[in-house]
Design a protein around this motif. Sequence first.
Motif, PDB file in Angstrom:
ATOM      1  N   TYR A   1       5.410   8.533   9.160  1.00  0.00           N
ATOM      2  CA  TYR A   1       6.257   7.646   9.951  1.00  0.00           C
ATOM      3  C   TYR A   1       5.528   6.398  10.442  1.00  0.00           C
ATOM      4  O   TYR A   1       6.129   5.320  10.526  1.00  0.00           O
ATOM      5  N   GLU A   2       4.270   6.527  10.769  1.00  0.00           N
ATOM      6  CA  GLU A   2       3.516   5.364  11.240  1.00  0.00           C
ATOM      7  C   GLU A   2       3.413   4.300  10.149  1.00  0.00           C
ATOM      8  O   GLU A   2       3.633   3.113  10.385  1.00  0.00           O
ATOM      9  N   ARG A   3       3.103   4.751   8.938  1.00  0.00           N
ATOM     10  CA  ARG A   3       2.997   3.833   7.803  1.00  0.00           C
ATOM     11  C   ARG A   3       4.374   3.268   7.449  1.00  0.00           C
ATOM     12  O   ARG A   3       4.506   2.088   7.112  1.00  0.00           O
ATOM     13  N   SER A   4       5.397   4.102   7.556  1.00  0.00           N
ATOM     14  CA  SER A   4       6.754   3.652   7.279  1.00  0.00           C
ATOM     15  C   SER A   4       7.172   2.553   8.244  1.00  0.00           C
ATOM     16  O   SER A   4       7.732   1.519   7.826  1.00  0.00           O
ATOM     17  N   ALA A   5       6.908   2.741   9.524  1.00  0.00           N
ATOM     18  CA  ALA A   5       7.253   1.726  10.533  1.00  0.00           C
ATOM     19  C   ALA A   5       6.515   0.420  10.269  1.00  0.00           C
ATOM     20  O   ALA A   5       7.078  -0.674  10.428  1.00  0.00           O
ATOM     21  N   GLU A   6       5.274   0.523   9.833  1.00  0.00           N
ATOM     22  CA  GLU A   6       4.484  -0.665   9.509  1.00  0.00           C
ATOM     23  C   GLU A   6       5.142  -1.471   8.384  1.00  0.00           C
ATOM     24  O   GLU A   6       5.280  -2.698   8.477  1.00  0.00           O
ATOM     25  N   PHE A   7       5.576  -0.784   7.345  1.00  0.00           N
ATOM     26  CA  PHE A   7       6.205  -1.479   6.214  1.00  0.00           C
ATOM     27  C   PHE A   7       7.584  -2.029   6.590  1.00  0.00           C
ATOM     28  O   PHE A   7       7.962  -3.124   6.155  1.00  0.00           O
ATOM     29  N   PHE A   8       8.356  -1.270   7.397  1.00  0.00           N
ATOM     30  CA  PHE A   8       9.665  -1.773   7.823  1.00  0.00           C
ATOM     31  C   PHE A   8       9.512  -3.053   8.646  1.00  0.00           C
ATOM     32  O   PHE A   8      10.284  -4.000   8.501  1.00  0.00           O
ATOM     33  N   ASN A   9       8.514  -3.085   9.520  1.00  0.00           N
ATOM     34  CA  ASN A   9       8.276  -4.296  10.329  1.00  0.00           C
ATOM     35  C   ASN A   9       7.910  -5.490   9.448  1.00  0.00           C
ATOM     36  O   ASN A   9       8.359  -6.619   9.687  1.00  0.00           O
ATOM     37  N   LYS A  10       7.113  -5.247   8.422  1.00  0.00           N
ATOM     38  CA  LYS A  10       6.762  -6.322   7.486  1.00  0.00           C
ATOM     39  C   LYS A  10       7.986  -6.804   6.719  1.00  0.00           C
ATOM     40  O   LYS A  10       8.149  -8.004   6.475  1.00  0.00           O
ATOM     41  N   SER A  11       8.842  -5.862   6.348  1.00  0.00           N
ATOM     42  CA  SER A  11      10.063  -6.221   5.637  1.00  0.00           C
ATOM     43  C   SER A  11      10.984  -7.052   6.524  1.00  0.00           C
ATOM     44  O   SER A  11      11.553  -8.062   6.079  1.00  0.00           O
TER      45      SER A  11
END
Length: 284
Positions: free
Chosen positions: A159-169
């Motif tokens: 989830y931490e990595r997922s949130a990082e990518f969603f924020n970049k998107s």
Amino acid sequence: MRHKVDKAVFRRVLRELQWVFRRYPLHDTLSSWPNCLILHIPDIAIKHLINALRFYEKEKDVLSEAETYITLGKAYSLLNETNSTKKCFKTAEDKLTLIDDLAVLNSFKVDIATYYLVIKDTATALKMFEETLKSDTAKIHVGAVYHNLAEINRARNNYERSAEFFNKSIEAERDKKNISGLILSQIGLAHVYILTQQYAKSQPLLLDALQLARQNEMTIYQMDAEEALAELYSLKGNAQKAYRHLTEFHSLKDSVLNSEKIDQAMRLEIKYETEKKDQEIKLL
């Protein structure tokens, strides 16, 4: 296999395509016809795409061949024909090695990678997304790539990595003013926060996504936001708001389902127009 289609949308697209077919050379419009049908009636689209491929191979039009193989792969994926899907995508990838335009190449690669996710070939999709990130120096496709990388990590409970990518998107889509991509990534990030019980972070994302969807008349995205808000408020113990958003979700869902019913006469009309174009192609 029968597929649903919005009658009003289909008739508008049909009229536009008929206008195009009457006024422009056939080889300029071969891809347009099956692309408008693929999401609604992929079995009919496949027949037309195969005929289009014969024409492009004869003309040695590599770019159009690659694009048509990708579209054909999408159609097969919607019919759950995984082996045919992979075969089409592999052929498209081989054709793409002959294309020098990096922007075009990356666009096709993102398209292919997204459908590899649909058929659950995550490893291949991940590899293609990462390759695109490295080569997309103009940052044309980074929003879509980051979104898909976020989805992959969420599925893996990272989830931490997922949130990082969603924020970049979200950042990339906002810079490009891509409203649909922005809404999708906001809802995706909100779901990550719900899964990690960070409700205070989830709520403003969903409310903003809902407002954008309403303003831009994006009913499907509005449904997604309403459903997520119903889940969020239920988890927070606010039954009144949860019920309100759930009711709105079902109302929108009923509206969409009613508008997507296709009758037999329309299907025959599609079949007739497609077969007419097939005959024209065979005469080339």
